[in-house]
Design an enzyme around this catalytic site. Structure first.
Site, short mmCIF file in Angstrom:
data_model
loop_
_atom_site.label_atom_id
_atom_site.label_comp_id
_atom_site.label_asym_id
_atom_site.label_seq_id
_atom_site.Cartn_x
_atom_site.Cartn_y
_atom_site.Cartn_z
N PRO A 278 27.55 124.45 9.05
CA PRO A 278 26.66 125.59 8.83
C PRO A 278 25.81 125.52 7.58
CG PRO A 278 28.88 126.16 8.20
CD PRO A 278 28.93 124.73 8.63
N CYS A 279 25.73 124.37 6.90
CA CYS A 279 25.09 124.37 5.59
C CYS A 279 23.62 124.76 5.67
CB CYS A 279 25.26 123.03 4.92
SG CYS A 279 24.59 121.65 5.87
#
Lengths: 371, 328
Positions: A278-279
């Site tokens: 999810p960065c």
């Protein structure tokens, strides 16, 4: 090494504070409360999604005990992303980021339409700006460095199919003769006219083009990145779990090597699942939301002027949005001077799924288009 | 008339089930190979439209076993119905190979038959058997499912064609069934329409529910895991056996609703109601009301289409060393 990294992530997530104030329009991040609200909306509108409790020992205290993560089972995946020439479409889908280009409405239309697995009708209509594809390796050095060397289907993965030698030779004569009332897979007289194929047959019929896999898709809340996070467990047409390299075949080439990894599923004690890291979710979501917000505000303003009847909303999102905002709209029409609200956080996960659909183009996570 | 062919169940074992089995084996069962109760679920059959060819593709007729299959209060997903089964894990591959599978199978079939004839209940109609051998060190799980179903003699035939239920029963009836089924999901149900009022009831209430209903207005429904247009799913077989045993007049003709609509169709989307409807009967049915258990079939075929065990190799997803390789 991987274990240490996972431990580090776990500690980091544990230490990071719970996001308190709503920031979804500014940063694309959401609070746990907003995650629950958006999840409720998703599960209400699209009942294929349900809330799950998960393993009690792994429950997150900032989420309600019975709403730990969202789950949908048996999502079909007809083709392999690796067999599709999909990169261009994926780029086009994410090309909404250039604000000076085109009217908002036109852009949105294109974004919604150019969508997972669909044969690109207006291919080439828009060359698209590719600067904003979320997986570019600026920043987040630790992550990219950690995953850059990931090789898919390489020599380290020889056992893609289970070792047939080890299956005990157990063909047994348990049933006398063929049972006339059992629909054998090869005797299914599916007339082409009625157009329904059996999944197990498809492979034969289509010369390996179509292998219907199904996926269980989970959405969890990632406390560190303050975004939802997607998890995948896949099965082939025989119900056998997919190996990581097989799962990567369903991830668009841009992402398979960088942002999708196999990790411990946070709401189970032992389960491993493929996950989209999810960065970059927040920044992508922010852009999408800005875009949509613009459209929604325009829509709401148009509604205020009373011209909404002629200007019929064309696309799903507009329709949905105005549909859900009916009360607001009605109120606005009545009072005349209400504030324009823009996109509501309830839609966050709906939008998020559309974004995920671009990463896994052939997995039909985005059931929302059928509405 | 055509003989009705039923789409067999296909087992779908979630990895979470193997994790649960690993824990159960290490912490609870240890060396015991006693039978354990197990729960599985299935939903109405689904078909997806291939966006590129426009063809409808039927997804498998799945019976899903998930991580809480061993729990006493398994969570049944929305719109799914549960089926209970017998689970038996063997300690060695030799035991697994040499097990008396016919005896195990017959034992489950007997249970089903007893529930029909003695308890007059539909609760065990979908009872299944699964035998496993877990090679915990290699993360390999050998398993074999059986879904015993009674073979009708003579076979059931379809009078005419399978029809879209919407054409046969009308959309109003279907949406009424949908809302009642949604409120209380059940795998088998009776439908009657009196003065435009459609009600559903458990199959056990057949005599009362249909007391004043002429046979041509009786409709017996079941949640159909198959999505193939001319093949009803496996659960119908034992339902028909139940009807034949307890209500022998159904051999002359029974109206069957294959329930395939989890949600009411969405206005504007293609398709409409997906449920199927057919009129089944046994031709030349004599005094076939024998009290002996009919023979049963139902071992699942393996990937090669033969009667044999399957294997789930979870090493790529569970073996720490392999995962570490992946994550470099």
């Amino acid at each position: 090494m991987h274990t240490i990294q996972q431990q580090y992530w776990a500690v980091r997530e544990y230490l990071s504070p719970v996001l308190k104030e709503s920031k979804f329009k500014e940063h694309g991040r959401i609070t746990p409360e907003e995650f629950v609200a958006a999840g409720d909306f998703l599960a209400y509108k699209f009942p294929v999604w349900t809330w799950e409790k998960g393993d009690a020992s792994k429950a997150r205290d900032y989420l309600p005990a019975d709403k730990q993560y969202l789950l949908t089972r048996g999502v079909p995946c007809l083709r392999r992303a690796s067999t599709l020439e999909y990169t261009e479409d994926a780029e086009r889908m994410l090309s909404f980021a250039d604000p000076k280009e085109g009217g908002a409405a036109g852009k949105e239309e294109e974004w919604v339409e150019t969508h997972a697995g669909r044969a690109g009708g207006e291919a080439g209509a828009n060359p698209g700006t590719i600067d904003d594809i979320p997986d570019v390796d600026d920043g987040e050095a630790e992550v990219t460095a950690g995953m850059g060397g990931l090789s898919v289907g390489g020599s380290k993965e020889p056992a893609e199919i289970p070792d047939m030698d080890e299956i005990p030779d157990m063909e047994e004569d348990l049933e006398d003769g063929e049972d006339e009332a059992t629909a054998a897979p090869n005797s299914k007289l599916v007339a082409p006219s009625d157009g329904v194929l059996d999944a197990s047959e498809v492979e034969v019929a289509k010369g390996n083009l179509l292998q219907v896999r199904t996926y269980d898709v989970m959405i969890t809340y990632d406390k560190y990145y303050q975004t939802p996070r997607i998890w995948l467990i896949g099965y082939d047409e025989n119900g056998t779990p997919l190996t990581p390299s097989q799962i990567f075949q369903d991830v668009s080439a841009d992402h398979a090597f960088k942002t999708v990894t196999i990790e411990a599923f946070p709401h189970s004690t032992s389960l491993q699942a493929a996950s989209v890291h999810p960065c970059k979710h927040a920044s992508v979501m922010k852009k999408v939301i800005e875009r949509m917000n613009q459209g929604v505000i325009e829509e709401q303003q148009a509604a205020k002027k009373g011209s909404s009847k002629d200007a019929k909303p064309k696309k799903w999102l507009f329709r949905r949005t105005s549909g859900n905002g009916k009360d607001d709209k009605a109120a606005a029409a009545a009072a005349g001077e209400e504030e324009v609200e823009g996109m509501r956080v309830d839609f966050y996960l709906v939008v998020f799924l559309k974004f995920i659909a671009s990463i896994v183009p052939t997995i039909e996570v985005d059931s929302t288009t059928s509405f | 008339m055509t003989i009705v062919q039923f789409a067999p169940f296909q087992s779908l074992v979630q990895p979470a089930f193997w994790h649960a089995l690993t824990e159960l084996k290490i912490d609870v069962l240890r060396l015991s190979d006693d039978e354990q109760p197990v729960t599985a679920t299935y939903t109405a059959g689904r078909a997806v439209k291939d966006r590129e060819t426009g063809q409808e593709i039927a997804l498998g007729c799945n019976l899903t076993v998930s991580g809480d299959a061993f729990s006493k209060t398994p969570q049944v997903p929305q719109n799914a119905v549960a089926a209970t089964g017998v689970f038996k894990n063997f300690n060695t591959i030799e035991d697994f190979k040499n097990a008396d599978k016919t005896a195990l199978f017959n034992q489950v079939a007997d249970e089903i038959w007893k529930s029909i004839t003695v308890d007059k209940s539909t609760a065990l109609l979908n009872r299944f058997l699964v035998i496993t051998y877990a090679d915990l060190k290699k993360y390999k799980y050998f398993y074999w499912f059986a879904f015993p179903a009674f073979a009708a003699k003579p076979a059931w035939e379809i009078d005419g064609e399978w029809l879209a239920a919407e054409n046969a029963l009308g959309a109003e009836t279907l949406s009424s069934v949908q809302s009642q089924l949604h409120a209380s999901p059940r795998p088998f149900f009776l439908v009657r329409t009196i003065e435009n009022q459609t009600t559903i009831a458990p199959v056990e209430e057949y005599d009362i529910f249909y007391a004043n209903v002429p046979p041509e207005h009786r409709v017996i429904g079941f949640v159909d895991p198959s999505a193939l247009p001319t093949n009803p799913g496996w659960p119908l077989r034992n339902l028909l056996a139940y009807l034949l045993a307890l209500h022998p007049e159904t051999a002359q003709g029974v109206r069957i609703l294959c329930w395939r609509d989890v949600e009411p169709p969405v206005a504007g989307s293609s398709g409409g109601w997906k449920s199927r409807f057919g009129m089944l009967k046994q031709s030349g049915a004599g005094a076939a009301t024998a009290t002996d258990r009919p023979s049963a079939v139902g071992w699942e075929k393996n990937i090669q289409g033969k009667l044999g065990a399957r294997v789930a190799d979870l090493a790529p997803m569970m073996d720490p060393t392999r995962l570490a390789d992946q994550a470099v």
